[in-house]
Write a protein that holds these residues in place. Structure first.
Motif, PDB file in Angstrom:
ATOM      1  N   ASP A 116      -5.378  11.554  53.649  1.00 44.62           N
ATOM      2  CA  ASP A 116      -3.857  11.741  53.757  1.00 44.62           C
ATOM      3  C   ASP A 116      -2.891  10.710  53.234  1.00 44.62           C
ATOM      4  N   LEU A 117      -3.435   9.527  53.552  1.00 45.83           N
ATOM      5  CA  LEU A 117      -2.736   8.394  52.790  1.00 45.83           C
ATOM      6  C   LEU A 117      -2.950   8.565  51.389  1.00 45.83           C
ATOM      7  N   GLN A 118      -3.994   8.968  50.804  1.00 42.85           N
ATOM      8  CA  GLN A 118      -4.311   8.809  49.321  1.00 42.85           C
ATOM      9  C   GLN A 118      -3.362   9.954  48.906  1.00 42.85           C
ATOM     10  N   ARG A 119      -3.105  10.944  49.441  1.00 38.27           N
ATOM     11  CA  ARG A 119      -2.394  12.303  49.048  1.00 38.27           C
ATOM     12  C   ARG A 119      -0.804  11.778  48.924  1.00 38.27           C
ATOM     13  N   ALA A 120      -0.596  11.140  50.096  1.00 38.78           N
ATOM     14  CA  ALA A 120       0.952  10.392  50.146  1.00 38.78           C
ATOM     15  C   ALA A 120       1.273   9.529  48.853  1.00 38.78           C
ATOM     16  N   GLU A 121       0.248   8.750  48.497  1.00 36.45           N
ATOM     17  CA  GLU A 121       0.215   7.696  47.384  1.00 36.45           C
ATOM     18  C   GLU A 121       0.494   8.477  46.349  1.00 36.45           C
ATOM     19  N   HIS A 122      -0.402   9.751  46.120  1.00 35.45           N
ATOM     20  CA  HIS A 122      -0.471  10.642  44.936  1.00 35.45           C
ATOM     21  C   HIS A 122       0.885  11.272  44.727  1.00 35.45           C
ATOM     22  N   MET A 123       1.372  11.469  45.915  1.00 36.83           N
ATOM     23  CA  MET A 123       2.871  12.429  45.806  1.00 36.83           C
ATOM     24  C   MET A 123       3.855  11.457  45.494  1.00 36.83           C
ATOM     25  N   ALA A 124       3.589  10.186  45.865  1.00 37.88           N
ATOM     26  CA  ALA A 124       4.791   9.378  45.588  1.00 37.88           C
ATOM     27  C   ALA A 124       4.978   9.135  44.263  1.00 37.88           C
ATOM     28  N   ARG A 125       3.741   9.064  43.870  1.00 37.56           N
ATOM     29  CA  ARG A 125       3.702   8.837  42.118  1.00 37.56           C
ATOM     30  C   ARG A 125       4.277  10.058  41.465  1.00 37.56           C
ATOM     31  N   MET A 126       3.784  10.945  41.693  1.00 39.11           N
ATOM     32  CA  MET A 126       4.355  12.493  41.171  1.00 39.11           C
ATOM     33  C   MET A 126       5.743  12.534  41.106  1.00 39.11           C
ATOM     34  N   ARG A 127       6.388  12.115  42.187  1.00 42.35           N
ATOM     35  CA  ARG A 127       7.951  12.041  42.571  1.00 42.35           C
ATOM     36  C   ARG A 127       8.608  11.204  41.580  1.00 42.35           C
ATOM     37  N   GLU A 128       7.899  10.059  41.394  1.00 43.10           N
ATOM     38  CA  GLU A 128       8.471   8.935  40.510  1.00 43.10           C
ATOM     39  C   GLU A 128       8.179   9.607  38.830  1.00 43.10           C
ATOM     40  N   LEU A 129       7.180  10.229  38.801  1.00 46.48           N
ATOM     41  CA  LEU A 129       7.017  10.829  37.211  1.00 46.48           C
ATOM     42  C   LEU A 129       7.948  12.009  37.079  1.00 46.48           C
ATOM     43  N   THR A 130       8.214  12.821  38.187  1.00 43.93           N
ATOM     44  CA  THR A 130       9.230  13.642  38.128  1.00 43.93           C
ATOM     45  C   THR A 130      10.611  13.400  38.009  1.00 43.93           C
ATOM     46  N   ARG A 131      10.906  12.283  38.545  1.00 48.45           N
ATOM     47  CA  ARG A 131      12.348  11.740  38.412  1.00 48.45           C
ATOM     48  C   ARG A 131      12.627  11.086  37.035  1.00 48.45           C
ATOM     49  N   ALA A 132      11.502  10.524  36.365  1.00 48.30           N
ATOM     50  CA  ALA A 132      11.405  10.001  35.227  1.00 48.30           C
ATOM     51  C   ALA A 132      11.591  11.003  34.029  1.00 48.30           C
ATOM     52  N   LYS A 133      11.492  12.268  34.431  1.00 49.29           N
ATOM     53  CA  LYS A 133      11.390  13.339  33.387  1.00 49.29           C
ATOM     54  C   LYS A 133      13.171  13.922  33.144  1.00 49.29           C
ATOM     55  N   LYS A 134      13.710  13.466  34.279  1.00 48.51           N
ATOM     56  CA  LYS A 134      15.326  14.011  34.218  1.00 48.51           C
ATOM     57  C   LYS A 134      15.995  13.260  33.093  1.00 48.51           C
ATOM     58  N   ASP A 135      16.496  14.136  32.204  1.00 49.89           N
ATOM     59  CA  ASP A 135      17.281  13.627  31.346  1.00 49.89           C
ATOM     60  C   ASP A 135      16.561  13.064  30.170  1.00 49.89           C
ATOM     61  N   ALA A 136      15.254  12.671  30.283  1.00 46.49           N
ATOM     62  CA  ALA A 136      14.440  12.114  29.236  1.00 46.49           C
ATOM     63  C   ALA A 136      14.477  12.862  27.968  1.00 46.49           C
ATOM     64  N   GLN A 137      14.018  11.995  26.918  1.00 48.19           N
ATOM     65  CA  GLN A 137      13.566  12.821  25.566  1.00 48.19           C
ATOM     66  C   GLN A 137      12.160  13.501  25.829  1.00 48.19           C
ATOM     67  N   LEU A 138      11.887  14.486  24.970  1.00 48.75           N
ATOM     68  CA  LEU A 138      10.802  15.350  25.097  1.00 48.75           C
ATOM     69  C   LEU A 138       9.328  14.721  24.981  1.00 48.75           C
ATOM     70  N   LEU A 139       9.523  13.559  24.310  1.00 48.93           N
ATOM     71  CA  LEU A 139       8.381  12.393  24.087  1.00 48.93           C
ATOM     72  C   LEU A 139       8.031  11.784  25.653  1.00 48.93           C
ATOM     73  N   GLN A 140       9.147  11.603  26.262  1.00 48.10           N
ATOM     74  CA  GLN A 140       8.750  11.010  27.364  1.00 48.10           C
ATOM     75  C   GLN A 140       8.245  12.107  28.755  1.00 48.10           C
ATOM     76  N   VAL A 141       9.068  13.222  28.354  1.00 41.47           N
ATOM     77  CA  VAL A 141       8.424  14.288  29.382  1.00 41.47           C
ATOM     78  C   VAL A 141       7.219  14.701  29.298  1.00 41.47           C
ATOM     79  N   LEU A 142       6.731  14.890  28.132  1.00 40.01           N
ATOM     80  CA  LEU A 142       5.381  15.359  27.625  1.00 40.01           C
ATOM     81  C   LEU A 142       4.158  14.026  28.385  1.00 40.01           C
ATOM     82  N   MET A 143       4.929  12.999  28.251  1.00 40.59           N
ATOM     83  CA  MET A 143       4.067  11.635  28.762  1.00 40.59           C
ATOM     84  C   MET A 143       3.698  11.769  30.292  1.00 40.59           C
TER      85      MET A 143
END
Lengths: 175, 235
Positions: A116-143
């Motif tokens: 569960d702890l590892q899952r929470a860590e993974h989910m936190a990272r996914m939230r970070e990446l999802t936030r980074a996609k907002k209003d980003a250029q397509l190149l960053q979105v793909l990354m």
């Protein structure tokens, strides 16, 4: 990510100063962590030594550099070989997590919680990446998408392992 | 938005069975006002049952769900009679399901305006509000289309518009992108989250998809009818 080969690949487009090369790298790949100048120059020196690139001209570019570098034929071959050789899927994380899970079960500790702890860590990272996609250029979105899909694969393994913990514990006890 | 630290939804010791199967086995869960919460878990873990109990669609066998919106007295959702719960679902809660469940014989605009008409809003005003929302969801040119003429992603955005048109306090979404491909899912979630964050709407979203859950502020995992160990409210 192989920074040296990525820099070499960037040099394959056109000759460049170290300063400009660093900024090219940061624009495409350094969204989260820019490359240090020291690392760029050390890498360039190594690539000169290995005859993958050579210095051309001594005039000043966009930064303080005096040396411009261009890729050699050996360097071009190296880039092509890198591009068209598939990578071995990384198992570092999974094997570590696997070891932790097995040890936790052997110690009769809480493997569920560990996952569960590892899952929470993974989910936190996914939230970070999802936030980074907002209003980003397509190149960053793909990354970001690339990172998201890889983390998702780890999560699937965590879910499946979680579902099999009871069975795994029984098998370990009888091993 | 709720102005205190009181959770807008608070479940305590929720238990529910379907025949011999225990779907919920003592769930404690708090949802803060304005929070977007993802409820994750394997198939059959009880996550949809939990959502239905939180939303007053299902009355749990035991336990309480307290709904405490700002400036209103807290209510035990399970303790309300059927009429009161219907009213609550119409005025305070919005719903999005995996398959939009749009009425096939009505166009997108009429589908969106249904909840407003049911709430007694006059048709011209209902259509005006629905049009505004459809435009926000990039569906301005689709308002005259029947659900069968829309792509999966467009239909799901219509379902989102229908759920949000009454400006609900809480939006309940059950696998809202479960039937969509990655790109359409992203589109639906991005637009939906933009609207709910703007309005301060609380969201409880059931999903088994980590990429969808990553749009939420946090997640809880439901397993075998209980919140998984690492996600429980500290005792």
């Amino acid at each position: 990510m192989n920074n040296s080969l990525t820099l070499l690949g960037l040099l394959g487009r056109e000759p460049s100063y170290g300063y400009d090369l660093k900024h090219s790298y940061d624009r495409y790949f350094g969204i989260e962590k820019a490359l240090a100048f020291g690392q760029v120059y050390a890498t360039l020196a190594r690539m000169v030594r290995d005859e993958l690139i050579r210095a051309v001209g001594e005039e000043t570019g966009g930064g303080p550099d005096r040396k411009k570098y261009e890729i050699t034929a050996t360097g071009q071959d190296k880039v092509r070989s890198w591009l068209f050789t598939p990578d071995t899927p990384s198992e570092t994380l999974q094997s570590d997590l696997f070891a932790k899970t097995v040890i936790a079960l052997l110690l009769e500790d809480d493997a569920d919680r560990l996952l569960d702890l590892q899952r929470a860590e993974h989910m936190a990272r996914m939230r970070e990446l999802t936030r980074a996609k907002k209003d980003a250029q397509l190149l960053q979105v793909l990354m970001c998408d690339h990172g998201l899909f890889h983390i998702e694969a780890d999560l699937r393994w965590i879910d499946l392992t979680t579902a099999r913990l009871t069975q795994l514990k029984k098998e370990l006890q009888h091993a | 938005m709720n102005t205190t630290n009181t959770p807008i939804l608070s479940a305590r010791d929720l238990r529910h069975s379907f025949g011999p199967t225990d779907a919920l086995r003592g769930i404690d869960l708090d949802v803060q006002a304005g929070e977007v919460l993802a409820v994750m878990g394997p198939s059959g873990s009880g996550k949809s049952t939990l959502l239905h109990c939180l939303a007053g669609v299902l009355t749990p066998d035991s336990g309480t769900v307290t709904y405490s919106p700002a400036n209103q007295a807290p209510r035990d959702v399970g303790g309300l009679n059927e009429q009161e719960r219907s009213r609550l679902r119409l005025t305070d809660f919005g719903f999005v399901f995996q398959f939009g469940q749009l009425l096939p014989e009505l166009n997108a605009l009429d589908n969106v305006s249904i909840p407003l008409l049911l709430a007694g809003i006059k048709r011209p005003e209902a259509l005006r509000r629905s049009t505004v929302l459809l435009e926000r969801l990039d569906l301005g040119s689709m308002s005259g289309k029947l659900p069968g003429e829309l792509s999966g992603g467009q239909a799901q955005r219509v379902a989102v518009a229908r759920a949000l048109v009454t400006a609900p306090t809480v939006l309940f979404a059950d696998e809202p992108t479960g039937s969509l491909d990655s790109l359409a899912s992203e589109n639906v979630l991005t637009l939906m989250l933009e609207l709910v964050r703007e309005a301060g709407t609380t969201v409880v979203m059931v999903t088994h998809d980590p990429r969808s859950a990553a749009y939420a502020d946090r997640e809880v995992i439901v397993r075998d009818g209980a919140i998984s160990a690492g996600y429980r409210i500290p005792a």
